[in-house]
Scaffold this active site. Structure first.
Site, PDB file in Angstrom:
ATOM      1  N   LYS A 127     -18.872   2.829 -30.313  1.00 18.15           N
ATOM      2  CA  LYS A 127     -19.131   1.851 -30.923  1.00 18.15           C
ATOM      3  C   LYS A 127     -20.253   1.235 -30.157  1.00 18.15           C
ATOM      4  CE  LYS A 127     -15.240  -1.508 -29.426  1.00 18.15           C
ATOM      5  NZ  LYS A 127     -13.806  -1.260 -29.862  1.00 18.15           N
ATOM      6  N   GLU A 149       3.219  -4.001 -30.869  1.00 18.03           N
ATOM      7  CA  GLU A 149       4.029  -4.198 -30.140  1.00 18.03           C
ATOM      8  C   GLU A 149       4.972  -3.944 -30.899  1.00 18.03           C
ATOM      9  OE1 GLU A 149      -0.358  -6.052 -30.046  1.00 18.03           O
ATOM     10  OE2 GLU A 149       1.177  -4.756 -32.096  1.00 18.03           O
ATOM     11  N   ARG A 190       3.742 -10.754 -33.875  1.00 18.35           N
ATOM     12  CA  ARG A 190       3.400  -8.784 -34.916  1.00 18.35           C
ATOM     13  C   ARG A 190       4.832  -8.107 -34.474  1.00 18.35           C
ATOM     14  NH1 ARG A 190      -2.001  -6.119 -32.663  1.00 18.35           N
ATOM     15  NH2 ARG A 190      -3.023  -7.372 -33.788  1.00 18.35           N
TER      16      ARG A 190
END
Length: 460
Positions: free
Chosen positions: A114, A200, A228
């Site tokens: 990253k 979620e 979601r």
């Protein structure tokens, strides 16, 4: 179908769960890449019947070395892991997969770092998601000088303090412990904190299960991400009237986080569900009280929505007080009126636009039209007595909310229509516009949305 799995071992928070562990194990089994390539080359030179047998033998051989792959059990041909930064290797692989005769589904597992190539991002995997102006050389972002505590930290402080008194309080988040302020709760009560990863839907159903067993779960999810899990909110929580507490961070416009994170719709999508209670604090003191209220509320699902950013700098008591459900408050009474407009103006605010409503009231007062200003506190249940009082005693009623059309203003308008009061008061709802608003400072976004003091005064 070619699926590219970009595996950088990092989310906003450290990854959790079985899939993360599984990918780590795959990454460490690099020797199997050579075995597969060799077996594949040999098998392709055999007659078709023997080739099928050889492929099966290859699968067994790789299974003995690596345990096989989950992706192959799902029907994918797994390729990897490969270095996602070595373009001399990656581009030919992508071309070969694209042009392969076998058109079955393929999963290419690439390993990346990253922020690779930009040192400040490489050394801070949790940063550069919402980026303000920054020094390109050092990576240092321009930050406002220290000021009042953030709404998130006020929620976190009160929840952590309440958990000390009540061991039934538990906290759940979906891969956002620091973003929701639950990292402090996790340090204080690690056995009562659950990060379920970017899941979620599972977070909501998990909270529902805890509520059935007498626990007091707080499910802390950003407004835009709770969307979601809407099916789980409805079927697993609301339908059973379970006392799950939804701590909805990033309500309203969110500045550098942009349109993807703007919490514009939660009043709408939660308010239509039977039995749901929705609170919205006007400042950090109100948030303290509403967090305490959610802790004490066991009669069904309750949502607490609050914005990104800092409070107003109000003095906070040691602990919050429990509010009466569905009761708003008059913040400023109408002053003496001048001119042709009789009956005056009432401004009913839900959430942190109250500060702008009070600024608008000052502008109006300077022009001889000092209004009544009220804080709704609750989008549901509505304080119908307060709404009827404002409608009966004023010529104009304006509602303001940090949400899309069809939310709090619509609920107020429905009540006025049902009671006949809409016939006698000029009603004007102020909401976010029916479009997405791009990255900017929050103040600039609200000016663009037409929800600042100047726009409120102009509407009045």
């Amino acid at each position: 179908l070619i699926v590219v799995l970009n595996d950088n071992e990092m989310s906003i928070a450290p990854p959790v769960g079985a899939m993360s562990n599984y990918l780590s194990r795959l990454m460490s089994s690099r020797q199997f890449l050579g075995l597969r390539d060799l077996a594949g080359k040999v098998a392709r030179r055999l007659p078709e019947r023997l080739e099928r047998t050889a492929k099966k033998a290859e699968e067994y051989a790789r299974g003995m070395i690596t345990g096989g792959t989950l992706f192959e059990e799902l029907g994918f041909y797994y390729v990897g892991p490969v270095d996602g930064h070595d373009l001399n290797q990656l581009v030919p692989i992508l071309r070969n997969l694209r042009d392969a005769d076998d058109k079955g589904p393929i999963l290419l597992h690439i390993i990346t770092e990253k922020g690779r190539g930009y040192r400040p991002a490489e050394s801070a995997g949790d940063k550069y998601h919402a980026v303000a102006k920054f020094n390109v050389v050092t990576g240092e972002q321009n930050k406002a000088p220290p000021g009042p505590p953030s709404y998130t930290s006020v929620f976190s402080r009160e929840l952590t303090r309440r958990a000390k008194q009540d061991d039934s309080i538990v906290a759940i988040t979906a891969a956002m412990p620091s973003g929701t302020g639950l990292d402090a709760f996790a340090r204080a009560w690690p056995d009562r904190f659950f990060d379920v990863g970017i899941a979620e839907q599972h977070a909501v159903t998990f909270a529902a299960g805890m509520a059935t067993e007498g626990l007091r779960p707080f499910c802390a999810i950003y407004s835009t991400f709770l969307q979601r899990a809407y099916d789980q909110v409805m079927h697993d929580v609301v339908l059973q009237n379970l006392p799950v507490r939804f701590a909805i961070d990033r309500a309203g416009l969110v500045g550098a986080d942009g349109a993807t994170h703007a919490g514009a719709f939660d009043i709408n999508y939660l308010g239509c569900l039977p039995g749901m209670t929705i609170m919205a604090p006007s400042d950090e003191l109100e948030l303290l009280h509403m967090t305490a209220t959610a802790c004490a509320f066991d009669d069904g699902p309750i949502a607490l929505r609050y914005p990104r950013g800092n409070g107003l700098g109000l003095a906070l008591p040691e602990e919050g007080s429990v509010l009466e459900i569905g009761r708003g408050r008059i913040v400023r009474e109408m002053g003496r009126q001048a001119g042709r407009e009789k009956g005056g103006i009432a401004i009913l605010s839900l959430g942190t636009r109250l500060a702008e409503a009070l600024k608008a009231a000052d502008i109006l007062a300077a022009g001889g039209l000092a209004p009544t200003v009220a804080d709704a506190r609750f989008a549901k249940p509505l304080d119908t007595a307060l709404i009827e009082n404002l409608a009966r005693n004023h010529a104009v009623l304006i509602t303001i909310e940090e949400g899309a059309e069809g939310g709090f203003g619509a609920y107020v308008m429905h009540h006025l229509a049902r009671t006949g009061l809409l016939d006698s008061v000029r009603f004007r709802p102020m909401t976010l516009p029916d479009r997405f608003i791009d990255h900017n400072t929050q103040d600039a976004q609200y000016r663009e949305a037409g929800l600042d003091a100047t726009a409120i005064a102009a509407t009045a």
